[in-house]
Design an enzyme around this catalytic site. Structure first.
Site, PDB file in Angstrom:
ATOM      1  N   TYR A 197      -1.753  -1.034  10.344  1.00 12.40           N
ATOM      2  CA  TYR A 197      -1.902  -1.486   8.957  1.00 12.40           C
ATOM      3  C   TYR A 197      -0.668  -1.121   8.140  1.00 12.40           C
ATOM      4  O   TYR A 197      -0.108  -1.953   7.424  1.00 12.40           O
ATOM      5  CB  TYR A 197      -3.155  -0.843   8.345  1.00 12.40           C
ATOM      6  CG  TYR A 197      -3.345  -1.118   6.870  1.00 12.40           C
ATOM      7  CD1 TYR A 197      -3.861  -2.335   6.431  1.00 12.40           C
ATOM      8  CD2 TYR A 197      -3.026  -0.153   5.911  1.00 12.40           C
ATOM      9  CE1 TYR A 197      -4.046  -2.581   5.076  1.00 12.40           C
ATOM     10  CE2 TYR A 197      -3.208  -0.398   4.554  1.00 12.40           C
ATOM     11  CZ  TYR A 197      -3.716  -1.612   4.145  1.00 12.40           C
ATOM     12  OH  TYR A 197      -3.899  -1.853   2.797  1.00 12.40           O
ATOM     13  N   SER A 233       0.825  -1.218   0.000  1.00 11.32           N
ATOM     14  CA  SER A 233       0.000   0.000   0.000  1.00 11.32           C
ATOM     15  C   SER A 233       0.849   1.254   0.000  1.00 11.32           C
ATOM     16  O   SER A 233       1.976   1.256   0.517  1.00 11.32           O
ATOM     17  CB  SER A 233      -0.862  -0.026   1.262  1.00 11.32           C
ATOM     18  OG  SER A 233      -1.432   1.229   1.491  1.00 11.32           O
TER      19      SER A 233
END
Ligand SMILES: NC(=O)c1ccc[n+]([C@@H]2O[C@H](COP(=O)([O-])OP(=O)(O)OC[C@H]3O[C@@H](n4cnc5c(N)ncnc54)[C@H](OP(=O)(O)O)[C@@H]3O)[C@@H](O)[C@H]2O)c1
Length: 256
Positions: free
Chosen positions: A157, A145
């Site tokens: 995350y 990401s």
């Protein structure tokens, strides 16, 4: 004949979102695809049906990652679906987000362990068990990401995706002698169930689009196309790379 004819591929988290688009693309390119998922049988079935209706080959493979015995069920299903054929392509796509629960003031040891179990531990040990089944010249791609390079409040995350970036580089070095390439695709904001909340917050969606050089949120097929390149013969000399497929997310202050 398509570029992946005769190849096998495992795409984790392929019942929905980015994984579904990757499974569809690899099947369209000729691969037999294991459509892995956790719980949503109907969504996985729909992915397989769509692939078959388009003339491709796929089968569903249910195995929730991050729980006891997860890889045993996954590899049992894989053996059933592929028979004696080796694994040619592994795409580590399945992942979860903690959203606000991952911020520094809200993260707990339990939520930290859970997100690392699904996003990091599972792909690492999946790769470890997959490598002996992989053909030389195989391909491993993991989905990371843009949040590894920006101050995303969901720091748990982002930390998992940072680990995936490092894993890709180190693993590329370790398995290069078998001509296996290992690459990572850093996705930007993509319209999936994971980001469904943005559909109800058009102001936030517009703000995020304005922080993106290409001025919009991405589609799952745009990540699938990047993966298709990395698993193709065209990318045979590309390894240890993190490919930015973010539309130019957060490159600098908005222009104009
Ligand atoms: N969407 C974005 O903006 C974005 C941006 C950057 C990176 N990514 C990354 O891209 C990947 C896919 O994201 P997405 O947006 O497509 O997600 P999504 O729409 O929420 O789909 C998640 C997929 O992963 C599976 N999955 C979830 N938890 C699992 C578990 N514990 N074990 C096995 N499978 C599990 C789901 O299976 P079920 O259907 O059975 O639940 C589903 O197939 C993730 O790694 C995510 O971090 C996404």
């Amino acid at each position: 004949m398509s570029g992946l004819s005769g190849k096998t591929a495992l795409v984790t988290g392929a019942s929905r979102g980015i994984g579904r688009a990757i499974a569809q693309r690899l099947a369209a390119d000729g691969a037999l695809v294991a459509v892995h998922y956790a719980r949503q049988d109907d969504a996985a079935k729909e992915t397989v049906t769509e692939i078959e209706q388009a003339g491709g080959q796929a089968f569903p493979l249910r195995a929730e990652l991050g729980v006891e015995g997860d890889l045993d069920s996954l590899f049992a299903g894989l053996a059933e679906g592929f028979g004696d054929r080796p694994l040619d392509i592994l795409v580590n796509n399945a992942g979860i987000a903690t959203v606000t629960a991952g911020s520094i003031d809200q993260i707990t040891p339990e939520s930290f362990d859970r997100i690392f179990a699904v996003n990091v531990r599972a792909p690492l040990f999946l790769i470890q068990r997959a490598l002996p089944l992989m053909s030389d010249g195989g391909r491993i791609v993991s989905i990371s990401s843009a949040s590894t390079r920006i101050a995303n409040p969901d720091l748990a995350y982002s930390m998992t995706k940072g680990a995936i970036d490092v894993l890709g580089r180190l693993l590329a070095h370790a398995v290069g002698s078998r001509s296996i390439t290992v690459n990572t695709v850093a996705a930007g904001i993509i319209d999936t169930d994971l980001t469904a909340w943005l559909r109800h917050m058009p102001d936030v969606a517009a703000a995020l689009s304005s922080m993106t050089a290409l001025g919009r949120i991405g589609q799952p097929s745009e990540i699938a196309d990047a993966v298709a390149f990395l698993v193709s013969d065209d990318a045979r000399f590309v390894t240890g790379h993190v490919l930015d497929a973010t539309g130019g997310f957060f490159l600098g202050p908005p222009v104009g």
